[in-house]
Design a protein around this motif. Structure first.
Motif, PDB file in Angstrom:
ATOM      1  N   VAL A 143       2.604  43.613  50.956  1.00 27.54           N
ATOM      2  CA  VAL A 143       2.953  43.854  52.121  1.00 27.54           C
ATOM      3  C   VAL A 143       2.600  45.341  52.705  1.00 27.54           C
ATOM      4  O   VAL A 143       1.845  45.438  53.671  1.00 27.54           O
ATOM      5  N   LEU A 144       2.786  46.447  51.780  1.00 31.77           N
ATOM      6  CA  LEU A 144       2.582  47.796  52.189  1.00 31.77           C
ATOM      7  C   LEU A 144       0.993  47.938  52.254  1.00 31.77           C
ATOM      8  O   LEU A 144       0.562  48.748  52.899  1.00 31.77           O
ATOM      9  N   PHE A 145       0.380  47.414  51.126  1.00 28.05           N
ATOM     10  CA  PHE A 145      -1.105  47.770  50.790  1.00 28.05           C
ATOM     11  C   PHE A 145      -2.227  46.798  51.341  1.00 28.05           C
ATOM     12  O   PHE A 145      -3.165  47.138  51.550  1.00 28.05           O
ATOM     13  N   ARG A 146      -1.699  45.505  51.754  1.00 25.75           N
ATOM     14  CA  ARG A 146      -2.501  44.706  52.431  1.00 25.75           C
ATOM     15  C   ARG A 146      -3.406  45.312  53.735  1.00 25.75           C
ATOM     16  O   ARG A 146      -4.664  45.158  53.830  1.00 25.75           O
ATOM     17  N   PRO A 147      -2.632  46.175  54.407  1.00 25.74           N
ATOM     18  CA  PRO A 147      -3.432  46.487  55.475  1.00 25.74           C
ATOM     19  C   PRO A 147      -4.527  47.621  55.320  1.00 25.74           C
ATOM     20  O   PRO A 147      -5.586  47.571  55.926  1.00 25.74           O
ATOM     21  N   ILE A 148      -4.501  48.200  54.177  1.00 28.01           N
ATOM     22  CA  ILE A 148      -5.732  48.829  53.661  1.00 28.01           C
ATOM     23  C   ILE A 148      -6.372  48.453  52.791  1.00 28.01           C
ATOM     24  O   ILE A 148      -7.681  49.185  52.150  1.00 28.01           O
ATOM     25  N   TRP A 149      -6.305  47.271  52.261  1.00 28.81           N
ATOM     26  CA  TRP A 149      -7.051  46.438  51.293  1.00 28.81           C
ATOM     27  C   TRP A 149      -7.790  45.428  51.935  1.00 28.81           C
ATOM     28  O   TRP A 149      -7.255  44.401  52.214  1.00 28.81           O
ATOM     29  N   GLN A 150      -9.123  45.457  52.062  1.00 27.05           N
ATOM     30  CA  GLN A 150      -9.940  44.574  52.837  1.00 27.05           C
ATOM     31  C   GLN A 150     -10.375  43.332  51.862  1.00 27.05           C
ATOM     32  O   GLN A 150     -10.731  42.178  52.050  1.00 27.05           O
ATOM     33  N   GLY A 151     -10.450  43.724  50.599  1.00 27.81           N
ATOM     34  CA  GLY A 151     -10.946  42.496  49.424  1.00 27.81           C
ATOM     35  C   GLY A 151      -9.729  41.603  49.084  1.00 27.81           C
ATOM     36  O   GLY A 151      -8.901  41.481  49.775  1.00 27.81           O
ATOM     37  N   VAL A 152     -10.142  40.819  47.942  1.00 26.61           N
ATOM     38  CA  VAL A 152      -9.055  39.789  47.641  1.00 26.61           C
ATOM     39  C   VAL A 152      -7.871  40.655  46.922  1.00 26.61           C
ATOM     40  O   VAL A 152      -8.122  41.524  46.075  1.00 26.61           O
ATOM     41  N   LEU A 153      -6.775  40.031  47.287  1.00 23.20           N
ATOM     42  CA  LEU A 153      -5.552  40.699  46.761  1.00 23.20           C
ATOM     43  C   LEU A 153      -4.750  39.749  45.858  1.00 23.20           C
ATOM     44  O   LEU A 153      -4.458  38.613  46.508  1.00 23.20           O
ATOM     45  N   ILE A 154      -4.611  39.929  44.898  1.00 20.51           N
ATOM     46  CA  ILE A 154      -3.436  38.786  43.913  1.00 20.51           C
ATOM     47  C   ILE A 154      -2.392  39.800  43.717  1.00 20.51           C
ATOM     48  O   ILE A 154      -2.248  40.752  43.464  1.00 20.51           O
ATOM     49  N   ALA A 155      -1.397  38.870  44.098  1.00 19.35           N
ATOM     50  CA  ALA A 155       0.051  39.369  43.939  1.00 19.35           C
ATOM     51  C   ALA A 155       0.567  38.765  42.866  1.00 19.35           C
ATOM     52  O   ALA A 155       0.674  37.651  42.543  1.00 19.35           O
ATOM     53  N   ALA A 156       1.852  39.404  41.921  1.00 20.87           N
ATOM     54  CA  ALA A 156       2.406  38.728  40.909  1.00 20.87           C
ATOM     55  C   ALA A 156       3.874  39.392  40.745  1.00 20.87           C
ATOM     56  O   ALA A 156       4.010  40.404  41.367  1.00 20.87           O
ATOM     57  N   GLY A 157       4.654  38.549  40.113  1.00 22.27           N
ATOM     58  CA  GLY A 157       6.118  39.242  40.113  1.00 22.27           C
ATOM     59  C   GLY A 157       7.013  38.095  40.779  1.00 22.27           C
ATOM     60  O   GLY A 157       7.612  38.434  41.902  1.00 22.27           O
ATOM     61  N   GLY A 158       7.510  37.206  39.950  1.00 21.10           N
ATOM     62  CA  GLY A 158       8.692  36.477  40.316  1.00 21.10           C
ATOM     63  C   GLY A 158       8.258  35.622  41.503  1.00 21.10           C
ATOM     64  O   GLY A 158       9.412  34.960  42.253  1.00 21.10           O
ATOM     65  N   PHE A 159       7.298  34.871  41.654  1.00 18.70           N
ATOM     66  CA  PHE A 159       7.057  33.886  42.746  1.00 18.70           C
ATOM     67  C   PHE A 159       7.245  32.739  42.204  1.00 18.70           C
ATOM     68  O   PHE A 159       7.074  32.225  41.234  1.00 18.70           O
ATOM     69  N   SER A 160       7.904  31.908  43.293  1.00 18.44           N
ATOM     70  CA  SER A 160       7.848  30.342  43.335  1.00 18.44           C
ATOM     71  C   SER A 160       6.708  29.849  43.997  1.00 18.44           C
ATOM     72  O   SER A 160       6.001  30.583  44.644  1.00 18.44           O
ATOM     73  N   GLY A 161       6.606  28.388  43.950  1.00 18.49           N
ATOM     74  CA  GLY A 161       5.462  27.938  44.381  1.00 18.49           C
ATOM     75  C   GLY A 161       5.777  28.217  46.277  1.00 18.49           C
ATOM     76  O   GLY A 161       4.721  28.593  46.929  1.00 18.49           O
ATOM     77  N   GLU A 162       6.796  27.982  46.679  1.00 18.63           N
ATOM     78  CA  GLU A 162       7.053  28.030  48.129  1.00 18.63           C
ATOM     79  C   GLU A 162       6.752  29.763  48.542  1.00 18.63           C
ATOM     80  O   GLU A 162       6.092  30.019  49.367  1.00 18.63           O
ATOM     81  N   ALA A 163       7.047  30.728  47.578  1.00 19.49           N
ATOM     82  CA  ALA A 163       7.006  32.054  47.965  1.00 19.49           C
ATOM     83  C   ALA A 163       5.374  32.243  47.643  1.00 19.49           C
ATOM     84  O   ALA A 163       5.189  33.165  48.661  1.00 19.49           O
ATOM     85  N   ALA A 164       4.786  31.856  46.982  1.00 18.45           N
ATOM     86  CA  ALA A 164       3.316  32.117  46.828  1.00 18.45           C
ATOM     87  C   ALA A 164       2.671  31.720  48.021  1.00 18.45           C
ATOM     88  O   ALA A 164       1.800  32.014  48.665  1.00 18.45           O
ATOM     89  N   GLU A 165       3.123  30.252  48.758  1.00 22.82           N
ATOM     90  CA  GLU A 165       2.264  29.787  49.636  1.00 22.82           C
ATOM     91  C   GLU A 165       2.831  30.624  50.950  1.00 22.82           C
ATOM     92  O   GLU A 165       1.719  30.806  51.850  1.00 22.82           O
TER      93      GLU A 165
END
Length: 375
Positions: free
Chosen positions: A292-314
């Motif tokens: 959330v913090l860095f998406r506004p300054i990163w224009q490319g593909v962003l992969i997030a990781a860490g404790g996601f469920s399918g619902e949270a990933a969606e």
């Protein structure tokens, strides 16, 4: 519960992903010893988790003999290791998968038992890891972390050269790209953060200086691969291996802004709620979200990781915070994880006791969903 956005296509560098469920890089300590070369068992493990158009990020692999600190981790500095990885890559490609290799130097997160000649591990500065953290030794025992040796300025070019050669070795092994490990308290993050970097040369002091080594390593990988097949992993609010910057935003804003114009395949953020999750069940509360913090300054593909469920990933992708999500622990115990998420099949729980070391148990013996169905 078919998660339509999670299972929509995504372009990552030159590759068209069929879905956005990536496999995170996961240390499993099952390489051959003493060569640290991947073996047929490792090829089976990755092939089980490969899907057509699915991205796997292979486990962190040290770029040089002084760069590892866990028994049984696969390397990428010797020809024998390259040959072992080639069999892994071939097995993944046979399933239609895409696989990147994570390039690693652990720095002070090591022990003299791993170092050639029993030398001390190297680091940006002679700053030891806190006594509340424990090192592993070559024979798998637990010991206190030692005071590392600060790298001389003229040695740092050798570190960059080792990453460059490792990138070449990964290319020779047939990988589709490489990820630079700049997270979790390992060498590149040790240089980034002021707690572990107390240097006074051009690699220490200012944020620009502390970021220099990471950016030089990324540039070295780009020279081998082209930027569109290089990713970078960061953990701005992580605490793994006694890491942590007192005020992460200025440092990591500088790093992300410096990486932005390069045209990388992706930037991979570890969410702080799961920092250090490999060693224990953690879920830090009331911590910032890196994506959330860095998406506004990163224009490319962003992969997030860490404790996601399918619902949270969606939700993360739907909200625009990430473009894909890398799953770790539940990909260990669910080799067919993308299919299970897509169809709402139940997930097999993982067994933490079998994460590190061993043979098939907890590695290649987890069933796919069809094998669980009654006859």
């Amino acid at each position: 519960m078919n998660f339509p956005i999670l299972f929509s296509p995504l372009k990552v560098g030159p590759y068209q992903l069929a879905h956005r469920v990536a496999m995170a890089p996961l240390t499993r300590m099952r390489a051959a010893r003493p060569s640290l070369a991947p073996r047929p068992l490792n090829a089976d493990y990755y092939a089980q988790r490969a899907t057509p158009g699915g991205l796997l990020i292979a486990e962190a692999s040290p770029v040089m003999a002084t760069g590892f600190g866990n028994p049984g981790v696969p390397g990428i500095w010797s020809e024998q290791q390259v040959e072992g990885w080639r069999k892994v890559v071939d097995a993944v490609h046979a399933k239609g998968g895409i696989i990147f290799l994570q390039l690693w130097h652990v720095g002070r997160v090591s022990h003299s038992s791993f170092q050639p000649g029993g030398a001390l591990p190297v680091a940006p500065s002679a700053v030891a890891i806190s006594s509340e953290f424990k090192a592993m030794t070559w024979d798998g025992k637990v010991a206190a972390y030692e005071m590392p040796r600060a790298l001389e300025t003229d040695e740092i070019a050798g570190i960059v050269a080792a990453f460059r050669q490792a990138a070449k070795n990964a290319l020779a092994a047939g990988f589709d790209g490489v990820e630079i490990h700049g997270a979790n308290g390992y060498l590149l993050e040790q240089f980034l953060q002021s707690r572990s970097n107390q240097r006074t040369d051009r690699y220490g002091g200012s944020i620009e200086n502390r970021a220099r080594l990471l950016l030089e390593v990324v540039q070295a990988a780009i020279e081998v691969w082209g930027a569109s097949r290089v990713g970078v992993r960061l953990s701005p609010y992580g605490v793994a291996n006694d890491s942590g910057e007192p005020d992460p935003m200025p440092l990591y804003t500088h790093v992300v802004n410096a990486l932005g114009p390069l045209g990388l395949a992706y930037l991979h953020f570890i969410e702080p709620r799961s920092s250090g999750a490999g060693r224990a069940e953690v879920n830090w509360q009331n911590v910032p979200s890196a994506m959330v913090l860095f998406r506004p300054i990163w224009q490319g593909v962003l992969i997030a990781a860490g404790g996601f469920s399918g619902e949270a990933a969606e939700a993360a992708i739907a909200d625009g915070h990430a473009d894909a999500v890398a799953f770790g622990r539940i990909f260990i115990s669910n080799p067919d994880l993308p299919r299970r998420l897509q169809h709402g099949f139940p997930l097999t729980p993982y067994n933490r006791a079998t994460f590190y070391g061993g043979e098939e148990a907890g590695y290649t013996d987890y069933p796919v969903y069809d094998e669980l169905a009654p006859a």
